[in-house]
Design an enzyme around this catalytic site. Sequence first.
Site, PDB file in Angstrom:
ATOM      1  CD  GLU A  12      -1.301  -2.265   2.170  1.00  0.00           C
ATOM      2  OE1 GLU A  12      -0.098  -2.600   2.001  1.00  0.00           O
ATOM      3  OE2 GLU A  12      -2.056  -2.848   2.957  1.00  0.00           O
TER       4      GLU A  12
ATOM      5  CB  CYS B 296      -0.313   0.859   5.259  1.00  0.00           C
ATOM      6  SG  CYS B 296       1.193   0.116   4.585  1.00  0.00           S
TER       7      CYS B 296
HETATM    8  N1  THU Z   1       2.289  -6.393   4.152  1.00  0.00           N
HETATM    9  C1  THU Z   1       1.827  -5.564   3.171  1.00  0.00           C
HETATM   10  O1  THU Z   1       2.488  -5.338   2.147  1.00  0.00           O
HETATM   11  N2  THU Z   1       0.623  -4.977   3.363  1.00  0.00           N
HETATM   12  C2  THU Z   1      -0.223  -5.272   4.372  1.00  0.00           C
HETATM   13  O2  THU Z   1      -1.325  -4.757   4.387  1.00  0.00           O
HETATM   14  C3  THU Z   1       0.199  -6.201   5.433  1.00  0.00           C
HETATM   15  C4  THU Z   1       1.600  -6.643   5.384  1.00  0.00           C
HETATM   16  C5  THU Z   1       3.563  -7.086   3.904  1.00  0.00           C
HETATM   17  C6  THU Z   1       4.736  -6.646   4.722  1.00  0.00           C
HETATM   18  C7  THU Z   1       5.599  -7.889   4.682  1.00  0.00           C
HETATM   19  O3  THU Z   1       6.351  -7.898   3.480  1.00  0.00           O
HETATM   20  C8  THU Z   1       4.601  -9.039   4.615  1.00  0.00           C
HETATM   21  O4  THU Z   1       3.383  -8.459   4.182  1.00  0.00           O
HETATM   22  C9  THU Z   1       4.399  -9.754   5.923  1.00  0.00           C
HETATM   23  O5  THU Z   1       4.129  -8.860   6.943  1.00  0.00           O
END
Ligand code: THU
Length: 130
Positions: A55, A88
């Site tokens: 995000e 985020c």
């Molecule tokens: N992550 C995201 O990219 N967005 C989210 O809404 C939740 C978590 C990613 C961060 C990390 O690379 C992986 O998911 C595990 O936490």
Amino acid sequence: MKASHLIMKAREAKELSYSPYSNFAVGAAIETEDGSVYTGCNVEIASFAGTLCAERNAVFKAVSEGHRKIEKIAVVSNVPHTYPCGICRQVIREFAKDAEIYVAGEGDEYSTYTLEDLLPHSFGPEFLNK
Ligand code: THU
């Protein structure tokens, strides 16, 4: 763009996820107020704290191209209902306060949220003296 189309863009972005440490691939797609669409995936690095969520990646791409107002955000992973993390949510607060946030569910389903749903009583730019 329809929510379902933005979710499709987020699914495409997820395919580019670099997540060798968590194996948790996330994709996001956003639409700005002029209808531009930006996508992002999560990018992990061996020093874990430097990881960037999908995000924020998408939002920062839009902001760095001159956009300041985001109207729609779609988030997908390989499991239903991956909600934006706390960091985020605060970034969404900055650039997408009034956005519709689509969180993909099973199959074609999705749930729509407001930032107020996800981050009530939030702190934002208007609290600062400018
Ligand atoms: N992550 C995201 O990219 N967005 C989210 O809404 C939740 C978590 C990613 C961060 C990390 O690379 C992986 O998911 C595990 O936490």
